[in-house]
Every structure is written in structure tokens, then in C-alpha cells.
Design a protein around this motif. Structure first.
Motif, PDB file in Angstrom:
ATOM      1  N   SER A  42       0.767  -1.296  -0.022  1.00 57.55           N
ATOM      2  CA  SER A  42       0.095  -0.155  -0.057  1.00 57.55           C
ATOM      3  C   SER A  42       1.116   1.202  -0.003  1.00 57.55           C
ATOM      4  N   SER A  86      -1.692  -4.670  -5.577  1.00 54.66           N
ATOM      5  CA  SER A  86      -1.156  -3.277  -4.840  1.00 54.66           C
ATOM      6  C   SER A  86      -1.950  -2.419  -4.820  1.00 54.66           C
ATOM      7  N   ARG A  87      -1.985  -1.323  -3.597  1.00 57.59           N
ATOM      8  CA  ARG A  87      -2.846  -0.259  -3.590  1.00 57.59           C
ATOM      9  C   ARG A  87      -1.922   0.912  -3.597  1.00 57.59           C
ATOM     10  N   SER A  89      -2.011   5.559  -3.484  1.00 61.91           N
ATOM     11  CA  SER A  89      -2.651   6.609  -3.183  1.00 61.91           C
ATOM     12  C   SER A  89      -1.717   7.766  -3.550  1.00 61.91           C
ATOM     13  N   THR A 103      -7.637   7.428  -0.433  1.00 61.61           N
ATOM     14  CA  THR A 103      -6.939   6.568   0.165  1.00 61.61           C
ATOM     15  C   THR A 103      -6.517   5.591  -0.754  1.00 61.61           C
ATOM     16  N   PRO A 104      -5.484   4.701  -0.511  1.00 64.73           N
ATOM     17  CA  PRO A 104      -4.951   3.714  -1.388  1.00 64.73           C
ATOM     18  C   PRO A 104      -5.983   2.812  -2.106  1.00 64.73           C
ATOM     19  N   GLU A 106      -6.907  -0.005  -5.328  1.00 67.23           N
ATOM     20  CA  GLU A 106      -6.353  -1.480  -6.076  1.00 67.23           C
ATOM     21  C   GLU A 106      -5.681  -0.935  -7.233  1.00 67.23           C
ATOM     22  N   GLU A 149      -4.821   1.039   6.444  1.00 72.10           N
ATOM     23  CA  GLU A 149      -3.751   0.177   6.489  1.00 72.10           C
ATOM     24  C   GLU A 149      -2.408   0.423   6.524  1.00 72.10           C
ATOM     25  N   THR A 151       0.785   2.015   5.286  1.00 67.36           N
ATOM     26  CA  THR A 151       0.958   2.653   3.913  1.00 67.36           C
ATOM     27  C   THR A 151       2.397   3.215   3.978  1.00 67.36           C
ATOM     28  N   SER A 281       2.998  -4.057   3.069  1.00 65.18           N
ATOM     29  CA  SER A 281       1.845  -3.677   4.236  1.00 65.18           C
ATOM     30  C   SER A 281       1.301  -5.050   4.872  1.00 65.18           C
TER      31      SER A 281
END
Length: 325
Positions: A42, A86-87, A89, A103-104, A106, A149, A151, A281
Motif C-alpha cells: 500500500s 497493490s494499492r 494513493s 486513500t490507497p 487497488e 492500513e 502505508t 503492508s
């Protein structure tokens, strides 16, 4: 059995293998995935959008571009290299603080939206003109604690503190909570370059002078720090221009102070490598595409259906023709 005896003519490898290959290609057309355990990252991409980032001197595919445009190209490539699951932002730094757009999210499901957001980043999105990097680090630390979560942060900046630091405006970062999940990426040339000064329509007015950079550094169009006013003064001669460089020495020192990592942004592959070595993360199951695997198996089956019998026949024909001649 009568049923099997009827199927026997169709179970020959010349028929069976191409049939299985065709079936696998049909399945591959639906782009199937399987869950595999992966490190899930993240990541918050923090982009410095202060006016010094408009300074040119960065080379991308042979073109001389600004630090900000180079950062956008680099961010595009980093996002493109991230595996599904993966996420990401996107956040901006200006003045004293860091602000996130979302926020992050996908990366694969939102790939087009993320890349489009990066493509439209510009300096006029700044809410303040000064560039107080140390305060920005403190702001980022507080912002990351609000994420749903753990990050990581990748901070793209030229390291320009404006106004310049002295004993009374240097924020103590001894208690800053960061760790190895932060990566500072230095953006900019080590060759001195003038900082362009634009109006609200992005039209070049001139370049920052050494005097007004010290007195009113990086003034934005709307800023609480300048009480709604804007300094329109520019350097009157080339010798009067304030020359900016990427302050790598300061960025290395700052990264050590906050227990973060540093990498020079001149080498995109080095930045990718540094990003891949960041702490994940969490570890979770993520989808992996297997259509290419099925296609490879199908290709192997098609080749196998022609060998070794077909190969033997071909060799016999070649040898037979040589014997005749």
C-alpha cells in the motif's frame, strides 16, 4: 467397452493433442486468474508541487523537461510496474503540509484513473507557496496514521527549503515516526537552473530573483502566508536570477534523520528497485493471470502433436531424396 471402442479413433495424439490445445486457448480467452500468496503493498506517492519543481534540467527520452514533469513520468512508470493487488494513493506537498487525494486503491481495477490523475498534476494545485519540507515530513507522518492500513510513502522532491533554514525555523524531527517504509526520491539536476515564475494562466512572467526568493519564497496564487497578495517581481537580469539545484546532500541527511531511505530519481530502475525493497503492508492472496500459461501449454501441445512421428516422416523424406540424388 463399446463406448470406448467408438472413441478410440479419436484418441490418437494427432487428434487429441490439438483438441486439448484448442480447449486451453478457449479458456485462456476468458483471462482466468488463480489466487497466489503475495506481498501486498500500500503506497502513497507524494509529489512536491511547489514552484521550484517547475525548474527545468531533467532529461526524459532526450527532452529537457521540468522536475515536475519528470516526476510525473517516473510516477507513471512506478504505477505500471506494480503487480495487481497493490494499492496506491496520490498526495501533494506544498507549503507546510501534505494532502492526499484519496486513500490507497487497488492498482489494476483503478489503473486508468490513477494514471489520469498523475497526468493532470500541476503546480497550480498548490494551496501555499512556501516549501517547508521538514514540516511536510511531520504532516505526512500524521496523514499516514489515518490510513486504513499500513502505508509506505514515496516522496518526490528537489529538497528545496523555502525560505532557507536557519536556527529559528528548523523543525526538530527527532520524534518523527517513519521507519523503512519511507522513500525519499531526489528530483532535479545538480546543475544550477533558474526557477520560472508563472501567472495564474500558466504564462511565463520571468524568473525568480535571488532577492524575492529570500524575502517571499515560492509565493503561490492564493496563500494564507502572503495574506492574499502575490509578488509579481521577477529577476531583471540573468545575473539576478535565483539558481536552484536538487539538494541531494540535504535529502540524504534528512532521510538519515527520520530513518527513511533515499534514492536519486535520475535512474528510474534504481527507484523501482528501491520501491520493491520497501516493507510490504501485509501478505495476502492476490489474483495472478494464467492466460499466458495456458497459451504456452497449448503451443507445446500443438508442437507435440507433430513430433516425433511427423518429424520422423520428414527426416525419412529428406534422406530418401538425398539417396535418389
Amino acid at each position: 467397452m463399446p463406448f470406448l471402442s467408438r472413441l478410440k479413433p479419436y484418441l490418437h495424439r494427432d487428434v487429441l493433442l490439438p483438441a486439448i490445445a484448442l480447449l486451453l486457448l478457449g479458456i485462456a480467452a476468458f483471462k482466468p486468474t488463480i489466487p497466489v500468496p503475495r506481498n501486498i503493498y500500500s503506497t502513497m506517492l507524494v509529489i512536491d508541487i511547489s514552484q521550484s519543481m517547475n525548474t527545468k534540467g531533467m532529461i526524459w527520452r532526450g527532452e529537457d523537461i521540468s522536475r515536475l514533469e519528470y516526476t510525473k513520468h517516473l510516477a507513471h512508470d512506478l504505477v505500471a510496474s506494480m503487480p495487481c493487488g497493490s494499492r496506491v494513493s496520490l498526495a501533494f506537498f506544498a507549503g507546510l503540509s501534505v494532502a492526499t487525494l484519496y486513500t490507497p486503491i487497488e492498482v489494476c481495477e483503478n489503473y486508468a484513473a490513477i494514471q489520469d490523475t498523475i497526468a493532470h498534476v500541476e503546480w497550480r494545485q498548490a494551496w501555499a507557496g512556501n516549501s517547508r519540507l521538514r514540516e511536510g515530513m511531520d504532516s505526512l507522518s500524521r496523514l499516514l496514521r489515518t490510513m486504513p492500513e499500513p502505508t509506505q510513502a514515496i516522496f518526490f522532491t528537489d529538497g528545496e527549503e523555502a525560505p532557507h533554514l536557519h536556527a529559528f525555523n528548523t523543525l526538530n524531527l527527532a520524534n518523527l515516526q517513519t521507519g523503512s517504509e519511507w522513500l525519499l526520491v531526489g528530483i532535479g539536476s545538480k546543475q544550477p537552473q533558474p526557477i520560472p515564475k508563472f501567472d495564474e494562466n500558466n504564462k511565463l512572467l520571468g524568473y525568480w530573483s535571488a532577492e524575492n526568493f529570500v524575502l517571499q519564497p515560492g509565493i503561490a496564487q492564493i496563500s494564507q502566508q502572503n495574506l492574499g497578495t502575490r509578488d509579481k517581481g521577477t529577476a531583471t537580469t540573468e545575473n539576478d536570477r535565483y539558481l536552484s539545484i536538487m539538494d541531494e546532500e540535504y535529502l540524504i541527511k534528512l532521510s538519515e534523520e527520520i530513518s527513511a531511505n533515499y534514492v536519486n530519481g535520475d535512474n528510474p530502475e534504481a527507484v523501482k528497485s528501491a520501491m520493491n525493497h520497501m516493507k510490504p503492508s501485509r501478505r495476502d492472496f492476490a489474483p495472478m493471470d494464467i492466460d499466458w500459461i495456458l497459451a504456452l501449454i497449448a503451443g507445446g501441445l500443438l508442437l507435440a502433436s507433430y513430433t516425433p512421428q511427423r518429424l520422423k516422416k520428414l527426416l525419412k523424406r529428406i534422406l530418401h531424396r538425398k539417396m535418389i540424388h
